[in-house]
Design an enzyme around this catalytic site. Structure first.
Site, PDB file in Angstrom:
ATOM      1  N   ASN A   9       0.872  -1.180   0.000  1.00 17.29           N
ATOM      2  CA  ASN A   9       0.000   0.000   0.000  1.00 17.29           C
ATOM      3  C   ASN A   9       0.907   1.228   0.000  1.00 17.29           C
ATOM      4  OD1 ASN A   9      -1.790   2.047   0.441  1.00 17.29           O
ATOM      5  ND2 ASN A   9      -2.461   1.359   2.463  1.00 17.29           N
ATOM      6  N   TRP A  10       1.055   1.830  -1.172  1.00 17.47           N
ATOM      7  CA  TRP A  10       1.994   2.954  -1.310  1.00 17.47           C
ATOM      8  C   TRP A  10       1.426   4.271  -0.767  1.00 17.47           C
ATOM      9  CZ3 TRP A  10       4.445   2.086  -6.875  1.00 17.47           C
ATOM     10  CH2 TRP A  10       5.356   1.023  -6.786  1.00 17.47           C
ATOM     11  N   LYS A  11       0.191   4.224  -0.306  1.00 18.66           N
ATOM     12  CA  LYS A  11      -0.437   5.423   0.268  1.00 18.66           C
ATOM     13  C   LYS A  11      -0.149   6.642  -0.623  1.00 18.66           C
ATOM     14  CE  LYS A  11      -0.230   3.246   4.780  1.00 18.66           C
ATOM     15  NZ  LYS A  11      -0.191   3.367   6.216  1.00 18.66           N
ATOM     16  N   HIS A  93      -9.661   1.273   5.115  1.00 13.14           N
ATOM     17  CA  HIS A  93      -8.356   1.497   5.762  1.00 13.14           C
ATOM     18  C   HIS A  93      -8.526   2.481   6.919  1.00 13.14           C
ATOM     19  CE1 HIS A  93      -4.218   2.669   6.449  1.00 13.14           C
ATOM     20  NE2 HIS A  93      -3.873   1.567   5.825  1.00 13.14           N
ATOM     21  N   GLU A  95      -6.836   4.899   7.871  1.00 10.64           N
ATOM     22  CA  GLU A  95      -6.624   6.310   7.504  1.00 10.64           C
ATOM     23  C   GLU A  95      -7.874   6.901   6.855  1.00 10.64           C
ATOM     24  OE1 GLU A  95      -2.961   5.621   5.403  1.00 10.64           O
ATOM     25  OE2 GLU A  95      -2.027   5.124   7.319  1.00 10.64           O
ATOM     26  N   GLU A 162      -5.382  -4.796  10.612  1.00  9.77           N
ATOM     27  CA  GLU A 162      -4.397  -3.724  10.772  1.00  9.77           C
ATOM     28  C   GLU A 162      -4.717  -2.947  12.048  1.00  9.77           C
ATOM     29  OE1 GLU A 162      -2.436  -2.639   6.758  1.00  9.77           O
ATOM     30  OE2 GLU A 162      -4.129  -1.324   7.050  1.00  9.77           O
ATOM     31  N   GLY A 168       2.297   2.601  11.040  1.00  8.48           N
ATOM     32  CA  GLY A 168       3.231   3.730  10.963  1.00  8.48           C
ATOM     33  C   GLY A 168       3.920   4.071  12.274  1.00  8.48           C
ATOM     34  N   SER A 208       3.392  -1.741  10.449  1.00 10.44           N
ATOM     35  CA  SER A 208       4.840  -1.654  10.684  1.00 10.44           C
ATOM     36  C   SER A 208       5.623  -2.906  10.272  1.00 10.44           C
ATOM     37  CB  SER A 208       5.123  -1.326  12.158  1.00 10.44           C
ATOM     38  OG  SER A 208       4.590  -0.048  12.468  1.00 10.44           O
ATOM     39  N   GLY A 229       2.846  -0.798   4.404  1.00 10.45           N
ATOM     40  CA  GLY A 229       2.832   0.616   4.034  1.00 10.45           C
ATOM     41  C   GLY A 229       4.232   1.121   3.732  1.00 10.45           C
TER      42      GLY A 229
HETATM   43  P1  13P Z   1       2.863   0.733   7.764  1.00  9.75           P
HETATM   44  O1  13P Z   1       3.451  -0.539   7.195  1.00  9.75           O
HETATM   45  O2  13P Z   1       3.546   1.961   7.274  1.00  9.75           O
HETATM   46  O3  13P Z   1       2.731   0.655   9.242  1.00  9.75           O
HETATM   47  O4  13P Z   1       1.365   0.839   7.188  1.00  9.75           O
HETATM   48  C1  13P Z   1       0.533  -0.269   7.240  1.00  9.75           C
HETATM   49  C2  13P Z   1      -0.669   0.025   6.458  1.00  9.75           C
HETATM   50  O5  13P Z   1      -1.435   0.919   6.794  1.00  9.75           O
HETATM   51  C3  13P Z   1      -0.907  -0.762   5.242  1.00  9.75           C
HETATM   52  O6  13P Z   1      -2.173  -0.561   4.741  1.00  9.75           O
END
Ligand code: 13P
Length: 246
Positions: A9-11, A93, A95, A162, A168, A208, A229
């Site tokens: 997930n490159w956000k 998600h 976020e 998650e 993060g 993470s 992420g």
């Molecule tokens: P991180 O790997 O940066 O913690 O993010 C996880 C995530 O939200 C994947 O969708």
């Protein structure tokens, strides 16, 4: 050790040029990147670029990070699940739930839209730190999964656990915690779906995950893959994770 799926997930980490460069590096390391089932969720603007550069890889699927509840219409700034021919789409998600105030009712519409239109989706679920400390993890997961359709009829449903406190933060959930939650999710799924449907449902963990945690977590038998992420948007870290799992 059975091989896990790596979903990236490159956000909003990579712009279209950076996404292109990332894919060129994947092409330059074709042997390694062909060995694993990989899913990439680029930013919307980079989807066609990534699809073009992933043409030589049968094992790389491309998805959207989010979609609208509608497939077309006067919805400024939004993206239809049919805007590109994608393999999957992330919905729910954390976020989106927090920054964009998305609730279960809206997420349900997005999930059904994805399943109807492309026959596939990743639904994210997970508790906050407060909820964990109040021992409400199962309660939260049950509520978030209550939006699942009663029938999936051959469609692919991925559920990503998650925990919000792990995303993060560098705080990877313990193997035991993930095992407990995935076992609980597995029970809920078995109550809802027939044995025939179960192979179409895959369970992921995200939060993470990086080259230091991937090996240990890979021994979780109910786990089909990782939703990653920041470590997935850094080419060297992504490569190191795969190398650890070779
Ligand atoms: P991180 O790997 O940066 O913690 O993010 C996880 C995530 O939200 C994947 O969708």
């Amino acid at each position: 050790m059975n091989k896990k799926i790596f979903a990236a997930n490159w956000k909003m980490y990579l712009n279209s040029n950076e996404s292109r460069e990332f894919m060129l590096k994947i092409n330059a390391n074709k042997d390694l990147f062909s060995e694993f089932d990989i899913m990439i969720f680029p930013s919307h603007v980079a989807i066609s670029i990534i699809q073009d550069l992933a043409k030589g890889f049968d094992n790389i699927k491309i998805g959207m990070q989010d979609c609208d509840i509608l497939t077309s219409g006067a919805v400024t700034g939004s993206n239809s699940i049919t805007s590109h021919k994608v393999d999957s789409c992330i919905v729910g998600h954390s976020e989106r739930r927090t920054i964009f105030n998305e609730n279960d009712e809206l997420i349900k519409k997005k999930l059904n839209n994805c399943l109807d239109q492309i026959g596939s989706a990743i639904l994210c679920v997970g508790e906050t730190l407060n909820e964990k400390e109040e021992n409400k993890t199962f309660e939260v997961i049950k509520k978030q999964l209550s939006i699942l359709p009663h029938q999936i009829q051959g469609k692919n449903l991925d559920i990503a656990y998650e925990p919000v406190w792990s995303i993060g933060t560098g705080l990877v959930a313990s193997k035991q915690h993930i095992e407990d939650v995935l076992s609980y999710i597995n029970i809920l799924i078995k109550e809802l779906y027939s044995d025939e449907d179960r192979p179409n449902i895959r369970l992921f963990y995200g939060g993470s995950v990086d080259e230091n945690s991937v090996e240990e977590l890979s021994s979780i038998s109910l786990l089909d893959g990782f939703l990653i992420g920041s470590a997935s948007a850094d080419f060297d870290k992504f490569k190191n994770m795969l190398n650890k799992m070779r």
